[in-house]
Design a protein around this motif. Structure first.
Motif, PDB file in Angstrom:
ATOM      1  N   TYR A   6       0.952  -1.085   0.049  1.00  0.00           N
ATOM      2  CA  TYR A   6      -0.118  -0.100  -0.213  1.00  0.00           C
ATOM      3  C   TYR A   6       0.807   1.303  -0.130  1.00  0.00           C
ATOM      4  CZ  TYR A   6      -4.050   2.949   0.457  1.00  0.00           C
ATOM      5  OH  TYR A   6      -5.150   3.562   0.580  1.00  0.00           O
ATOM      6  N   LYS A   7       1.956   1.227   0.301  1.00  0.00           N
ATOM      7  CA  LYS A   7       3.014   2.367   0.171  1.00  0.00           C
ATOM      8  C   LYS A   7       3.070   2.852  -1.135  1.00  0.00           C
ATOM      9  CE  LYS A   7       6.152   4.814   2.521  1.00  0.00           C
ATOM     10  NZ  LYS A   7       6.517   5.921   1.510  1.00  0.00           N
ATOM     11  N   LEU A   8       2.962   2.154  -2.162  1.00  0.00           N
ATOM     12  CA  LEU A   8       2.925   2.958  -3.628  1.00  0.00           C
ATOM     13  C   LEU A   8       1.799   3.650  -3.419  1.00  0.00           C
ATOM     14  CD1 LEU A   8       3.687   3.169  -6.467  1.00  0.00           C
ATOM     15  CD2 LEU A   8       2.804   1.040  -6.925  1.00  0.00           C
ATOM     16  N   VAL A   9       0.560   3.400  -3.173  1.00  0.00           N
ATOM     17  CA  VAL A   9      -0.640   4.134  -3.131  1.00  0.00           C
ATOM     18  C   VAL A   9      -0.498   5.669  -2.277  1.00  0.00           C
ATOM     19  CG1 VAL A   9      -3.102   4.391  -2.762  1.00  0.00           C
ATOM     20  CG2 VAL A   9      -2.167   2.240  -3.315  1.00  0.00           C
ATOM     21  N   GLU A  10      -0.001   5.356  -1.236  1.00  0.00           N
ATOM     22  CA  GLU A  10       0.473   6.612  -0.619  1.00  0.00           C
ATOM     23  C   GLU A  10       1.370   7.731  -0.980  1.00  0.00           C
ATOM     24  OE1 GLU A  10      -0.350   4.545   3.757  1.00  0.00           O
ATOM     25  OE2 GLU A  10       1.600   4.316   3.012  1.00  0.00           O
ATOM     26  N   ASP A  11       2.315   6.999  -1.580  1.00  0.00           N
ATOM     27  CA  ASP A  11       3.420   7.829  -2.320  1.00  0.00           C
ATOM     28  C   ASP A  11       2.719   8.346  -3.577  1.00  0.00           C
ATOM     29  OD1 ASP A  11       5.119   7.197  -0.441  1.00  0.00           O
ATOM     30  OD2 ASP A  11       6.275   5.656  -1.559  1.00  0.00           O
ATOM     31  N   MET A  12       2.037   7.805  -4.419  1.00  0.00           N
ATOM     32  CA  MET A  12       1.617   8.256  -5.621  1.00  0.00           C
ATOM     33  C   MET A  12       0.517   9.343  -5.286  1.00  0.00           C
ATOM     34  SD  MET A  12       3.290   7.365  -8.030  1.00  0.00           S
ATOM     35  CE  MET A  12       2.274   8.086  -9.293  1.00  0.00           C
ATOM     36  N   ARG A  13      -0.339   9.154  -4.215  1.00  0.00           N
ATOM     37  CA  ARG A  13      -1.341  10.151  -3.786  1.00  0.00           C
ATOM     38  C   ARG A  13      -0.568  11.404  -3.207  1.00  0.00           C
ATOM     39  NH1 ARG A  13      -4.461   7.255   0.235  1.00  0.00           N
ATOM     40  NH2 ARG A  13      -5.379   6.348  -1.381  1.00  0.00           N
ATOM     41  N   GLU A  14       0.619  11.460  -2.575  1.00  0.00           N
ATOM     42  CA  GLU A  14       1.276  12.526  -2.236  1.00  0.00           C
ATOM     43  C   GLU A  14       1.724  13.156  -3.579  1.00  0.00           C
ATOM     44  OE1 GLU A  14       4.935  13.897   0.372  1.00  0.00           O
ATOM     45  OE2 GLU A  14       4.188  11.818   0.589  1.00  0.00           O
ATOM     46  N   HIS A  15       2.323  12.141  -4.549  1.00  0.00           N
ATOM     47  CA  HIS A  15       3.226  12.886  -5.653  1.00  0.00           C
ATOM     48  C   HIS A  15       2.325  13.551  -6.685  1.00  0.00           C
ATOM     49  CE1 HIS A  15       5.751  12.736  -9.241  1.00  0.00           C
ATOM     50  NE2 HIS A  15       4.779  12.006 -10.110  1.00  0.00           N
ATOM     51  N   LEU A  16       0.978  13.236  -6.808  1.00  0.00           N
ATOM     52  CA  LEU A  16      -0.144  13.778  -7.808  1.00  0.00           C
ATOM     53  C   LEU A  16      -0.849  14.911  -7.144  1.00  0.00           C
ATOM     54  CD1 LEU A  16      -1.074  10.555  -9.690  1.00  0.00           C
ATOM     55  CD2 LEU A  16       0.179  12.271 -10.530  1.00  0.00           C
ATOM     56  N   GLY A  17      -0.983  14.684  -5.861  1.00  0.00           N
ATOM     57  CA  GLY A  17      -1.799  15.791  -5.064  1.00  0.00           C
ATOM     58  C   GLY A  17      -3.086  16.063  -5.739  1.00  0.00           C
ATOM     59  N   SER A  18      -3.374  17.273  -5.749  1.00  0.00           N
ATOM     60  CA  SER A  18      -4.621  17.667  -6.550  1.00  0.00           C
ATOM     61  C   SER A  18      -4.938  17.686  -7.978  1.00  0.00           C
ATOM     62  CB  SER A  18      -4.961  19.220  -6.062  1.00  0.00           C
ATOM     63  OG  SER A  18      -4.127  20.238  -6.496  1.00  0.00           O
ATOM     64  N   ASN A  19      -3.891  17.203  -8.755  1.00  0.00           N
ATOM     65  CA  ASN A  19      -3.793  16.909 -10.228  1.00  0.00           C
ATOM     66  C   ASN A  19      -4.842  16.000 -10.372  1.00  0.00           C
ATOM     67  OD1 ASN A  19      -1.710  18.787 -11.182  1.00  0.00           O
ATOM     68  ND2 ASN A  19      -0.348  17.560  -9.485  1.00  0.00           N
ATOM     69  N   VAL A  20      -5.331  15.002  -9.493  1.00  0.00           N
ATOM     70  CA  VAL A  20      -6.290  13.974 -10.091  1.00  0.00           C
ATOM     71  C   VAL A  20      -7.519  14.160  -9.269  1.00  0.00           C
ATOM     72  CG1 VAL A  20      -4.374  12.332 -10.695  1.00  0.00           C
ATOM     73  CG2 VAL A  20      -5.163  12.497  -8.334  1.00  0.00           C
ATOM     74  N   VAL A  21      -8.567  13.658  -9.391  1.00  0.00           N
ATOM     75  CA  VAL A  21      -9.709  13.371  -8.596  1.00  0.00           C
ATOM     76  C   VAL A  21      -9.792  12.607  -7.571  1.00  0.00           C
ATOM     77  CG1 VAL A  21     -12.275  12.754  -8.815  1.00  0.00           C
ATOM     78  CG2 VAL A  21     -11.081  14.179 -10.505  1.00  0.00           C
TER      79      VAL A  21
END
Length: 529
Positions: free
Chosen positions: A422-437
């Motif tokens: 699940y760390k990948l989900v957390e890291d990508m969520r931080e990486h993309l921020g508000s750029n995605v829904v």
């Protein structure tokens, strides 16, 4: 709070005989459990109707067309004489759904769809196409997620839809032999008449074809219990680009004669040969099935609960699925499906299947008592009634459908070591921020298969460039695989080096050149540019 449902599933008695079925399988009446099917078909239509919004794959990804011929009137005459006009489908409108994937993310420009019924017809088609330098796109149910089952340019689409005969069911050894176009759910219901089951279960089982499943080495929900198709498929018949038929259709569970050639076609996504028939090992159908739906406060508890399930449920554990809060919010919000539990950061579905309902129920209740008592699980419900299990499974299996309603979906099917799951989900969520829904993760925690998804209101090249190759680099750094079960198709072919060595890639290219010298079979797929 634990809600215990005690209704037992009926015992299905198998007929102890070898049956030559000779029966065509079309889509049977579909249950609400375990599939997108009718829901998916609605979005197949919506995806098709939005084709004009979806750029041609060749333009969006700047693909250079191979040195293939265009379909001529002479070619069409040959196809029509071979198959008849009704099985030679022409016209942009008629081919719209076949030129586009059900997500509406890739689109080709084929002008002809062929529907053979026999291996001999497939052989004649491929032989002709090879001689005349016509590229071919094999297509089953077209439920793929990486663009592997639709053309990139104007390839001739060869559909297995009419190759839907079950040739035999051997209940002594538990083996079904069938054509590649049998729909997975219909095939499973057919062998159920003999007390057997197909060891593969997918959300799209009401639409996907068994030949496509084999060609992509589909994984699904039961891999934890029954393993991959490399173990379940006993034999394959396939047609090479030259039209030569390779018959490796042995139904023997032990056949140690030379190279095991069937494995060349399992997972090669139609680039080495077009699968026309398969022989599959079918385990006995369980007499009792139970489903536990759990709410948990941390992903560490998810991993500990999975380990406890393996230790305490052992031989009856058949599925272990994971859903994060964002995925659950998507299903509840977009599809108005209500979860039986309150809101939790993480959820798990544990399915058990066995031959003794009382025994299985006791083991599952003891497991729940233990995990609730230790604090690993915060809440849970258990169901054995089919309708209630169907409602719970819908929360997991309709996530892909729910995500479409956000707008455009960027989907990634990845294998990861469980500590990094699940760390990948957390890291990508931080990486993309508000750029995605939305950034969410769900999947088969039982075999380390994460389905990572991002959504935006519409396709944006800038978002894709932020995701790729970042996702693949992250995966490679923890020794994961960039494709767990959906294959490489078109979308992932140029990222194969994140999971395969240069030596392995070169050997794959040599095999492609040997088996398909002119490169007509599913070009622009699997292998890198």
């Amino acid at each position: 709070m634990i809600i215990i449902k005690t209704m037992m599933l009926g015992l299905i008695r198998g007929r102890m005989m070898s049956v030559m079925a000779g029966r065509a399988l079309t889509a049977l009446p579909r249950s609400k459990a375990r599939l997108l099917t009718s829901h998916q078909s609605q979005h197949l239509h919506s995806a098709s109707s939005s084709c004009q919004k979806c750029e041609l794959t060749s333009k969006r990804y700047n693909v250079q067309r191979g040195k293939f011929s265009a379909v001529s009137e002479h070619d069409l005459k040959f196809f029509q004489e071979l198959l008849g006009s009704h099985r030679t489908v022409l016209g942009e409108e008629e081919l719209e759904g076949h030129n586009t994937d059900w997500l509406g993310t890739v689109r080709g420009a084929s002008s002809v769809l062929l529907k053979p019924k026999t291996t001999e017809e497939v052989s004649a088609i491929l032989s002709y196409c090879d001689q005349h330098q016509l590229a071919v796109c094999p297509q089953g149910g077209n439920t793929g997620l990486v663009g592997g089952s639709v053309p990139v340019f104007d390839e001739v689409i060869v559909s297995t839809a009419l190759m839907n005969q079950v040739e035999s069911v051997d209940t002594w050894s538990g083996v079904v032999t069938c054509q590649a176009g049998c729909i997975l759910e219909a095939l499973d219901q057919h062998v159920a008449e003999y007390g057997l089951m197909i060891p593969l279960d997918l959300g799209a089982k009401g639409s996907c074809h068994i030949g496509g499943n084999v060609s992509t080495n589909a994984g699904g929900l039961r891999l934890l219990r029954y393993g991959s198709l490399h173990g379940s498929v006993l034999g394959v018949e396939a047609v090479l680009a030259s039209g030569e038929v390779v018959n490796c259709l042995s139904a023997m569970k032990k056949d140690n004669t030379g190279y095991d050639l069937k494995h060349l076609f399992i997972g090669s996504e139609g680039t080495l040969g077009l699968v026309t028939k398969v022989a599959i090992n079918c385990p006995p159908r369980p007499a009792a099935v139970s489903l536990a739906f759990l709410g948990l406060q941390s992903f560490d508890n998810v991993l500990k609960t999975f380990k406890a399930a393996k230790d305490q449920l052992g031989e009856i554990l058949s599925s272990c699925e994971f859903i994060d809060q964002s995925s659950m919010e998507c299903v509840e919000g977009n599809l108005k499906i209500k979860s039986p539990l309150d809101e939790y950061p993480y959820y798990m579905l544990l399915e058990t299947s066995g031959s003794n309902g009382d025994h299985d129920e006791e083991k599952l209740n003891n497991f729940l008592e233990s995990t609730l008592g230790s604090g690993l699980v915060s809440d849970g419900t258990v169901a054995t009634e089919p309708s209630k299990m169907a409602n719970i499974w819908a929360l997991r299996e309709r996530i892909a459908e729910a995500l479409i309603l956000d707008g455009y979906t960027y989907k990634y099917d990845i294998s990861l070591p469980l500590p990094h799951f699940y760390k990948l989900v957390e890291d990508m969520r931080e990486h993309l921020g508000s750029n995605v829904v939305r950034c969410c993760g769900y999947g088969h925690v039982g075999d380390g298969n994460l389905h990572l998804n991002f959504t935006s209101r519409q396709y944006e090249k800038e978002i894709l460039e932020r995701i790729e190759p970042a996702v693949y680099e992250w995966t490679s750094q923890v020794n994961g695989s960039i494709s767990a079960e959906h294959g490489l198709g078109f979308k992932k072919r140029n990222y194969i080096h994140y999971s395969k060595s240069l030596g392995a890639i070169n050997l794959m290219k040599q095999m492609k050149k040997l088996m398909d010298p002119n490169g007509i079979l599913n070009p622009y797929k699997v292998l890198p540019d």
